[in-house]
Design a protein around this motif. Structure first.
Motif, PDB file in Angstrom:
ATOM      1  N   ARG A 121     -33.413 -30.873 -36.491  1.00 19.08           N
ATOM      2  CA  ARG A 121     -32.519 -30.744 -35.330  1.00 19.08           C
ATOM      3  C   ARG A 121     -32.667 -29.359 -34.707  1.00 19.08           C
ATOM      4  O   ARG A 121     -32.705 -29.220 -33.488  1.00 19.08           O
ATOM      5  CB  ARG A 121     -31.071 -30.985 -35.779  1.00 19.08           C
ATOM      6  N   GLN A 122     -32.793 -28.339 -35.538  1.00 19.06           N
ATOM      7  CA  GLN A 122     -32.956 -26.972 -35.046  1.00 19.06           C
ATOM      8  C   GLN A 122     -34.250 -26.841 -34.243  1.00 19.06           C
ATOM      9  O   GLN A 122     -34.264 -26.258 -33.145  1.00 19.06           O
ATOM     10  CB  GLN A 122     -32.963 -26.012 -36.235  1.00 19.06           C
ATOM     11  N   VAL A 123     -35.342 -27.403 -34.757  1.00 20.87           N
ATOM     12  CA  VAL A 123     -36.624 -27.328 -34.054  1.00 20.87           C
ATOM     13  C   VAL A 123     -36.577 -28.152 -32.767  1.00 20.87           C
ATOM     14  O   VAL A 123     -37.096 -27.727 -31.731  1.00 20.87           O
ATOM     15  CB  VAL A 123     -37.780 -27.780 -34.985  1.00 20.87           C
ATOM     16  N   GLN A 124     -35.916 -29.307 -32.802  1.00 23.34           N
ATOM     17  CA  GLN A 124     -35.794 -30.120 -31.592  1.00 23.34           C
ATOM     18  C   GLN A 124     -35.044 -29.366 -30.495  1.00 23.34           C
ATOM     19  O   GLN A 124     -35.442 -29.403 -29.331  1.00 23.34           O
ATOM     20  CB  GLN A 124     -35.066 -31.436 -31.906  1.00 23.34           C
ATOM     21  N   MET A 125     -33.977 -28.685 -30.870  1.00 28.08           N
ATOM     22  CA  MET A 125     -33.214 -27.919 -29.885  1.00 28.08           C
ATOM     23  C   MET A 125     -34.070 -26.786 -29.313  1.00 28.08           C
ATOM     24  O   MET A 125     -34.020 -26.494 -28.123  1.00 28.08           O
ATOM     25  CB  MET A 125     -31.925 -27.374 -30.500  1.00 28.08           C
ATOM     26  N   GLN A 126     -34.862 -26.160 -30.164  1.00 23.72           N
ATOM     27  CA  GLN A 126     -35.760 -25.098 -29.711  1.00 23.72           C
ATOM     28  C   GLN A 126     -36.782 -25.666 -28.714  1.00 23.72           C
ATOM     29  O   GLN A 126     -37.063 -25.049 -27.678  1.00 23.72           O
ATOM     30  CB  GLN A 126     -36.469 -24.485 -30.917  1.00 23.72           C
ATOM     31  N   ILE A 127     -37.322 -26.835 -29.001  1.00 25.10           N
ATOM     32  CA  ILE A 127     -38.306 -27.474 -28.123  1.00 25.10           C
ATOM     33  C   ILE A 127     -37.679 -27.816 -26.779  1.00 25.10           C
ATOM     34  O   ILE A 127     -38.276 -27.585 -25.719  1.00 25.10           O
ATOM     35  CB  ILE A 127     -38.894 -28.732 -28.797  1.00 25.10           C
ATOM     36  N   ILE A 128     -36.466 -28.334 -26.801  1.00 22.96           N
ATOM     37  CA  ILE A 128     -35.790 -28.698 -25.550  1.00 22.96           C
ATOM     38  C   ILE A 128     -35.526 -27.463 -24.703  1.00 22.96           C
ATOM     39  O   ILE A 128     -35.723 -27.476 -23.489  1.00 22.96           O
ATOM     40  CB  ILE A 128     -34.490 -29.476 -25.846  1.00 22.96           C
ATOM     41  N   LYS A 129     -35.112 -26.378 -25.331  1.00 26.62           N
ATOM     42  CA  LYS A 129     -34.893 -25.129 -24.582  1.00 26.62           C
ATOM     43  C   LYS A 129     -36.185 -24.646 -23.943  1.00 26.62           C
ATOM     44  O   LYS A 129     -36.201 -24.190 -22.801  1.00 26.62           O
ATOM     45  CB  LYS A 129     -34.324 -24.045 -25.500  1.00 26.62           C
ATOM     46  N   MET A 130     -37.289 -24.752 -24.703  1.00 28.44           N
ATOM     47  CA  MET A 130     -38.581 -24.334 -24.161  1.00 28.44           C
ATOM     48  C   MET A 130     -38.965 -25.208 -22.964  1.00 28.44           C
ATOM     49  O   MET A 130     -39.469 -24.702 -21.959  1.00 28.44           O
ATOM     50  CB  MET A 130     -39.662 -24.423 -25.246  1.00 28.44           C
ATOM     51  N   ALA A 131     -38.717 -26.508 -23.074  1.00 31.04           N
ATOM     52  CA  ALA A 131     -39.053 -27.422 -21.980  1.00 31.04           C
ATOM     53  C   ALA A 131     -38.193 -27.138 -20.752  1.00 31.04           C
ATOM     54  O   ALA A 131     -38.690 -27.127 -19.620  1.00 31.04           O
ATOM     55  CB  ALA A 131     -38.875 -28.867 -22.435  1.00 31.04           C
ATOM     56  N   GLN A 132     -36.909 -26.877 -20.951  1.00 36.32           N
ATOM     57  CA  GLN A 132     -36.006 -26.615 -19.833  1.00 36.32           C
ATOM     58  C   GLN A 132     -36.330 -25.303 -19.135  1.00 36.32           C
ATOM     59  O   GLN A 132     -36.131 -25.169 -17.938  1.00 36.32           O
ATOM     60  CB  GLN A 132     -34.553 -26.608 -20.321  1.00 36.32           C
ATOM     61  N   SER A 133     -36.841 -24.335 -19.891  1.00 35.95           N
ATOM     62  CA  SER A 133     -37.157 -23.043 -19.282  1.00 35.95           C
ATOM     63  C   SER A 133     -38.567 -23.005 -18.704  1.00 35.95           C
ATOM     64  O   SER A 133     -38.990 -21.977 -18.184  1.00 35.95           O
ATOM     65  CB  SER A 133     -36.979 -21.923 -20.318  1.00 35.95           C
ATOM     66  N   GLY A 134     -39.308 -24.107 -18.826  1.00 36.88           N
ATOM     67  CA  GLY A 134     -40.633 -24.186 -18.236  1.00 36.88           C
ATOM     68  C   GLY A 134     -41.719 -23.528 -19.061  1.00 36.88           C
ATOM     69  O   GLY A 134     -42.795 -23.224 -18.553  1.00 36.88           O
ATOM     70  N   GLN A 135     -41.476 -23.294 -20.339  1.00 35.14           N
ATOM     71  CA  GLN A 135     -42.467 -22.641 -21.195  1.00 35.14           C
ATOM     72  C   GLN A 135     -43.559 -23.599 -21.666  1.00 35.14           C
ATOM     73  O   GLN A 135     -44.602 -23.166 -22.123  1.00 35.14           O
ATOM     74  CB  GLN A 135     -41.780 -22.030 -22.420  1.00 35.14           C
ATOM     75  N   LEU A 136     -43.322 -24.897 -21.560  1.00 33.71           N
ATOM     76  CA  LEU A 136     -44.293 -25.877 -22.049  1.00 33.71           C
ATOM     77  C   LEU A 136     -45.189 -26.344 -20.910  1.00 33.71           C
ATOM     78  O   LEU A 136     -44.711 -26.834 -19.896  1.00 33.71           O
ATOM     79  CB  LEU A 136     -43.579 -27.083 -22.667  1.00 33.71           C
ATOM     80  N   LYS A 137     -46.482 -26.189 -21.090  1.00 27.92           N
ATOM     81  CA  LYS A 137     -47.443 -26.620 -20.080  1.00 27.92           C
ATOM     82  C   LYS A 137     -48.123 -27.920 -20.489  1.00 27.92           C
ATOM     83  O   LYS A 137     -48.730 -28.590 -19.676  1.00 27.92           O
ATOM     84  CB  LYS A 137     -48.517 -25.540 -19.855  1.00 27.92           C
ATOM     85  N   GLN A 138     -48.069 -28.237 -21.782  1.00 29.24           N
ATOM     86  CA  GLN A 138     -48.682 -29.457 -22.294  1.00 29.24           C
ATOM     87  C   GLN A 138     -47.844 -29.962 -23.453  1.00 29.24           C
ATOM     88  O   GLN A 138     -46.932 -29.279 -23.914  1.00 29.24           O
ATOM     89  CB  GLN A 138     -50.110 -29.189 -22.747  1.00 29.24           C
ATOM     90  N   LYS A 139     -48.187 -31.159 -23.948  1.00 28.72           N
ATOM     91  CA  LYS A 139     -47.445 -31.714 -25.074  1.00 28.72           C
ATOM     92  C   LYS A 139     -47.676 -30.865 -26.325  1.00 28.72           C
ATOM     93  O   LYS A 139     -48.735 -30.290 -26.514  1.00 28.72           O
ATOM     94  CB  LYS A 139     -47.887 -33.153 -25.352  1.00 28.72           C
ATOM     95  N   ILE A 140     -46.642 -30.811 -27.165  1.00 26.27           N
ATOM     96  CA  ILE A 140     -46.729 -30.057 -28.409  1.00 26.27           C
ATOM     97  C   ILE A 140     -47.418 -30.931 -29.445  1.00 26.27           C
ATOM     98  O   ILE A 140     -47.010 -32.077 -29.671  1.00 26.27           O
ATOM     99  CB  ILE A 140     -45.326 -29.640 -28.891  1.00 26.27           C
ATOM    100  N   ASP A 141     -48.462 -30.385 -30.083  1.00 34.40           N
ATOM    101  CA  ASP A 141     -49.203 -31.160 -31.073  1.00 34.40           C
ATOM    102  C   ASP A 141     -48.719 -30.846 -32.490  1.00 34.40           C
ATOM    103  O   ASP A 141     -47.814 -30.037 -32.699  1.00 34.40           O
ATOM    104  CB  ASP A 141     -50.713 -30.948 -30.930  1.00 34.40           C
ATOM    105  N   ASP A 142     -49.351 -31.510 -33.445  1.00 35.68           N
ATOM    106  CA  ASP A 142     -48.949 -31.401 -34.841  1.00 35.68           C
ATOM    107  C   ASP A 142     -49.062 -29.971 -35.371  1.00 35.68           C
ATOM    108  O   ASP A 142     -48.184 -29.496 -36.094  1.00 35.68           O
ATOM    109  CB  ASP A 142     -49.808 -32.356 -35.684  1.00 35.68           C
ATOM    110  N   GLU A 143     -50.111 -29.262 -35.000  1.00 35.08           N
ATOM    111  CA  GLU A 143     -50.298 -27.882 -35.477  1.00 35.08           C
ATOM    112  C   GLU A 143     -49.190 -26.972 -34.946  1.00 35.08           C
ATOM    113  O   GLU A 143     -48.691 -26.100 -35.666  1.00 35.08           O
ATOM    114  CB  GLU A 143     -51.674 -27.346 -35.060  1.00 35.08           C
ATOM    115  N   GLN A 144     -48.800 -27.169 -33.683  1.00 36.88           N
ATOM    116  CA  GLN A 144     -47.723 -26.347 -33.116  1.00 36.88           C
ATOM    117  C   GLN A 144     -46.393 -26.652 -33.807  1.00 36.88           C
ATOM    118  O   GLN A 144     -45.592 -25.739 -34.042  1.00 36.88           O
ATOM    119  CB  GLN A 144     -47.618 -26.596 -31.607  1.00 36.88           C
ATOM    120  N   ILE A 145     -46.170 -27.936 -34.127  1.00 37.19           N
ATOM    121  CA  ILE A 145     -44.937 -28.306 -34.837  1.00 37.19           C
ATOM    122  C   ILE A 145     -44.916 -27.638 -36.215  1.00 37.19           C
ATOM    123  O   ILE A 145     -43.884 -27.112 -36.638  1.00 37.19           O
ATOM    124  CB  ILE A 145     -44.824 -29.843 -34.974  1.00 37.19           C
ATOM    125  N   LYS A 146     -46.043 -27.648 -36.910  1.00 40.19           N
ATOM    126  CA  LYS A 146     -46.109 -26.991 -38.226  1.00 40.19           C
ATOM    127  C   LYS A 146     -45.740 -25.515 -38.102  1.00 40.19           C
ATOM    128  O   LYS A 146     -44.974 -24.986 -38.905  1.00 40.19           O
ATOM    129  CB  LYS A 146     -47.520 -27.099 -38.811  1.00 40.19           C
TER     130      LYS A 146
END
Length: 143
Positions: free
Chosen positions: A83-108
């Motif tokens: 849940r903590q990582v999901q919230m971090q990902i959503i914040k990154m997406a909302q702030s426009g920090q994500l340019k592409q989909k997050i892959d398995d290595e980035q999740i690790k």
């Protein structure tokens, strides 16, 4: 002569109404409602299920299938960490920090960062029964 006026009613002892509770100066965040003070306070089961479904949909748009699988597997034992990582990902997406989909290595990497001072646990699988003989000893003498 006119009849005498009726006698005044006997005095009734009334208590003043209790003071109403003070109004809250703060407004509640979206998704929260003022309760009657009977406890609970959290979202209902239906609201919780709807929030989970929305989270799932957002994650499907942001993560690769492999990354989704990793989070689902980890959520079985570490739901709060996921849940903590999901919230971090959503914040990154909302702030426009994500340019592409997050892959398995980035999740690790994100999971290891969120571990903080916790020790990383690595599982090493051992195979006990192999078709190939590593010690050069054949089992033909056992028969």
């Amino acid at each position: 002569p006119p009849p005498p006026p009726p006698p005044p009613p006997p005095p009734q002892h009334r208590r003043p109404p209790p003071p109403s509770p003070p109004k809250m100066a703060m407004e509640l965040p979206p998704g929260f409602t003022a309760g009657d003070g009977s406890g609970g306070g959290g979202p209902s089961a239906a609201e919780e299920a709807q929030m989970e479904e929305q989270m799932e949909q957002m994650m499907q748009q942001i993560l690769t299938p492999e990354a989704m699988d990793r989070l689902k597997t980890l959520a079985v034992v570490k739901k709060d960490k996921v849940r903590q990582v999901q919230m971090q990902i959503i914040k990154m997406a909302q702030s426009g920090q994500l340019k592409q989909k997050i892959d398995d290595e980035q999740i690790k990497a994100m999971l290891n960062e969120s571990a903080g001072g916790q020790k990383k646990v690595t599982m090493k699988r051992r195979t006990y029964f192999d078709d190939e003989e590593e010690d050069g000893d054949s089992d033909s003498d056992l028969m």
